[in-house]
Design a protein around this motif. Structure first.
Motif, PDB file in Angstrom:
ATOM      1  N   ARG A   1       0.839  -1.200   0.000  1.00 15.00           N
ATOM      2  CA  ARG A   1       0.000   0.000   0.000  1.00 15.00           C
ATOM      3  C   ARG A   1       0.875   1.251   0.000  1.00 15.00           C
ATOM      4  O   ARG A   1       0.559   2.232  -0.683  1.00 15.00           O
ATOM      5  CB  ARG A   1      -0.913  -0.012   1.228  1.00 15.00           C
ATOM      6  N   HIS A   2       1.979   1.196   0.744  1.00 15.93           N
ATOM      7  CA  HIS A   2       2.887   2.346   0.788  1.00 15.93           C
ATOM      8  C   HIS A   2       3.476   2.611  -0.601  1.00 15.93           C
ATOM      9  O   HIS A   2       3.548   3.783  -1.041  1.00 15.93           O
ATOM     10  CB  HIS A   2       4.009   2.084   1.791  1.00 15.93           C
ATOM     11  N   GLN A   3       3.890   1.552  -1.274  1.00 20.12           N
ATOM     12  CA  GLN A   3       4.452   1.730  -2.616  1.00 20.12           C
ATOM     13  C   GLN A   3       3.409   2.295  -3.573  1.00 20.12           C
ATOM     14  O   GLN A   3       3.727   3.140  -4.427  1.00 20.12           O
ATOM     15  CB  GLN A   3       4.977   0.392  -3.130  1.00 20.12           C
ATOM     16  N   GLN A   4       2.181   1.839  -3.451  1.00 14.17           N
ATOM     17  CA  GLN A   4       1.119   2.360  -4.316  1.00 14.17           C
ATOM     18  C   GLN A   4       0.877   3.848  -4.040  1.00 14.17           C
ATOM     19  O   GLN A   4       0.713   4.638  -4.975  1.00 14.17           O
ATOM     20  CB  GLN A   4      -0.171   1.567  -4.099  1.00 14.17           C
ATOM     21  N   GLN A   5       0.862   4.199  -2.764  1.00 15.08           N
ATOM     22  CA  GLN A   5       0.603   5.592  -2.403  1.00 15.08           C
ATOM     23  C   GLN A   5       1.726   6.513  -2.845  1.00 15.08           C
ATOM     24  O   GLN A   5       1.486   7.648  -3.263  1.00 15.08           O
ATOM     25  CB  GLN A   5       0.388   5.704  -0.883  1.00 15.08           C
ATOM     26  N   GLU A   6       2.983   6.011  -2.759  1.00 18.25           N
ATOM     27  CA  GLU A   6       4.141   6.835  -3.089  1.00 18.25           C
ATOM     28  C   GLU A   6       4.577   6.683  -4.545  1.00 18.25           C
ATOM     29  O   GLU A   6       5.512   7.351  -4.980  1.00 18.25           O
ATOM     30  CB  GLU A   6       5.313   6.478  -2.168  1.00 18.25           C
TER      31      GLU A   6
END
Length: 461
Positions: free
Chosen positions: A399-404
């Motif tokens: 999720r962090h990679q998707q958000q960033e």
């Protein structure tokens, strides 16, 4: 004046003649009709001569169609042994309690309808055993449980409908000391797919890899059956949604019985076609004869794209195989296999040599367990292997990679997990269903037919 009861000596002609099991079966055995339950005399069929002759084998494994009289014959054979051999003990293992009780019921029917002078009284009789007076013969019937068969000494072990036993392998280990000591072992069953103990023992016997004698009895051996009879059975089963069951219950050949029974994961039609079209590998070119376990069906063609996948194992002599498969990419066709018990590092080296030969095939490998060694050997910048076209697996973005907007991590090799394994199997199934994968390898198709869906709905091989 006291009248003495007749003894076997007073009936010497019959007593002596019936010591031969074939005569006993023809003249002394009665059974219950499967439909009416009426008691009827044993009906001799031409095939019974072959069956009786097989009972002289100490180790026997039989694949059969349904209702060809094997169960009743074995019940009569067990009783006959207890009548004519002192201290004769028969151990019968069945799928469950109902089945073991049914086998013992058949033994009791045979015993109950013997002539009075030959029928000894039973010292014990219940749903689990029959203990004969005079000879002290003993028939013990039990279901296949985790501990069934352990601690028993038997003259004869009968494993009835062995393909359906839930603990067949454990039971074999339990009663095998009695068999190894010289006892007779008879395994009889209809088919229940590939991979179970019965199938393995049947094919080991057929390939002369064991001391067992094998035999197959298809649906035609029973008098009165013809193509019209079988077609009627097929239609009835098909109307109940069990169309392929006719080949399991009433097979024409042993391979048909195993292939369509059980719950095969892959297309029966595709597997049958593949087995029929399988062929021997080509002779190895002189420059590749140093590579052990290499099989070729097509040599590399200049300019052709190839793909390759490796599944490394530990390398133990009796452990899992290490396997590399090479396929032509367009159209997808299996052209080479490397298979053996190799140390992971050596397996990596010879796989790389094969891949380079096939125009530097695009190479992936399973990175679980010993795949980590393979990854280390292949990607070591100071190592001997210089292989440029390798598969990187991109993990699902967090999720962090998707958000960033970050790129997911890429790693060498393919991870086989509870999530990815079904995708691989489904992908192969799709290729086979649509005939979009050609393979001339007999081993490949034999592996495909051992892949089944177990009772929990999981595909396994």
């Amino acid at each position: 004046m006291t009248t003495m009861a007749p003894t076997p000596l007073d009936y010497q002609p019959a007593f002596g003649r019936w010591s031969r099991f074939e005569n006993f079966l023809k003249e002394a055995v009665w059974l219950t009709d499967s439909t009416s339950q009426a008691v009827i005399r044993w009906e001799w069929w031409p095939v019974h001569s072959q069956m009786v002759a097989l009972l002289e084998k100490r180790l026997l494994v039989v694949l059969k169609a349904r209702q060809v009289s094997w169960s009743w014959m074995l019940a009569a054979y067990a009783v006959h042994g207890c009548l004519y051999r002192p201290q004769y003990t028969v151990l019968v293992l069945s799928k469950g309690q109902d089945e073991s009780s049914e086998f013992l019921r058949k033994c009791k029917v045979v015993w109950q309808h013997l002539p009075e002078w030959l029928r000894p009284r039973l010292l014990s009789s219940n749903t689990e055993q029959m203990l004969f007076d005079v000879t002290h013969g003993h028939i013990i019937a039990m279901p296949s449980t985790e501990t069934a068969g352990r601690g028993y000494t038997a003259s004869l072990v009968i494993t009835d409908e062995a393909a359906f036993h839930p603990y067949a392998s454990q039971n074999y280990a339990a009663y095998s000391p009695a068999v190894d000591a010289g006892g007779q072992h008879i395994i009889v069953s209809t088919a229940n797919g590939w991979g179970n103990m019965f199938e393995k023992m049947y094919h080991a016997a057929k390939r002369t890899l064991s001391s067992y004698t094998w035999a197959f009895f298809g649906w035609r051996v029973r008098p009165g059956r013809n193509e019209a009879w079988r077609e009627e059975r097929r239609r009835n089963l098909e109307s109940a949604g069990q169309g392929t069951t006719v080949s399991q219950e009433y097979p024409d050949t042993d391979e048909e019985a195993f292939l369509v029974s059980g719950r095969p994961r892959f297309s029966i039609e595709a597997i049958t076609r593949g087995l029929q079209n399988a062929r021997e590998p080509l002779p190895l070119p002189s420059e590749k004869r140093h590579i052990p376990g290499l099989s070729l069906w097509k040599l590399p063609m200049p300019g052709r794209p190839y793909v390759m996948f490796s599944d490394p194992a530990e390398g133990l002599e009796h452990g899992d195989w290490s396997v590399t498969q090479v396929l032509q990419a367009y159209p997808l066709e299996h052209v080479a296999t490397l298979k053996g018990h190799f140390e992971p590092a050596y397996f990596s080296q010879i796989s790389a040599e094969v891949g380079l030969w096939y125009n530097t095939a695009y190479w992936g490998w399973e990175r679980n367990n010993h795949g980590h060694t393979m990854t280390q050997v292949i990607t070591d910048p100071l190592g001997l292997i210089k292989y440029l076209k390798v598969y990187y697996h991109q993990q699902e973005p967090t999720r962090h990679q998707q958000q960033e907007g970050l790129k997911p991590v890429e790693r060498y090799g393919f991870p086989t997990t509870a999530q990815t394994r079904p995708l691989l199997i489904d992908g192969l199934a799709g290729r086979l269903d649509t005939f979009n994968l050609e393979s001339p390898s007999l081993s490949f198709w034999e592996e495909c037919r051992t892949f089944i869906i177990d009772d929990k709905g999981v595909a396994r091989g």
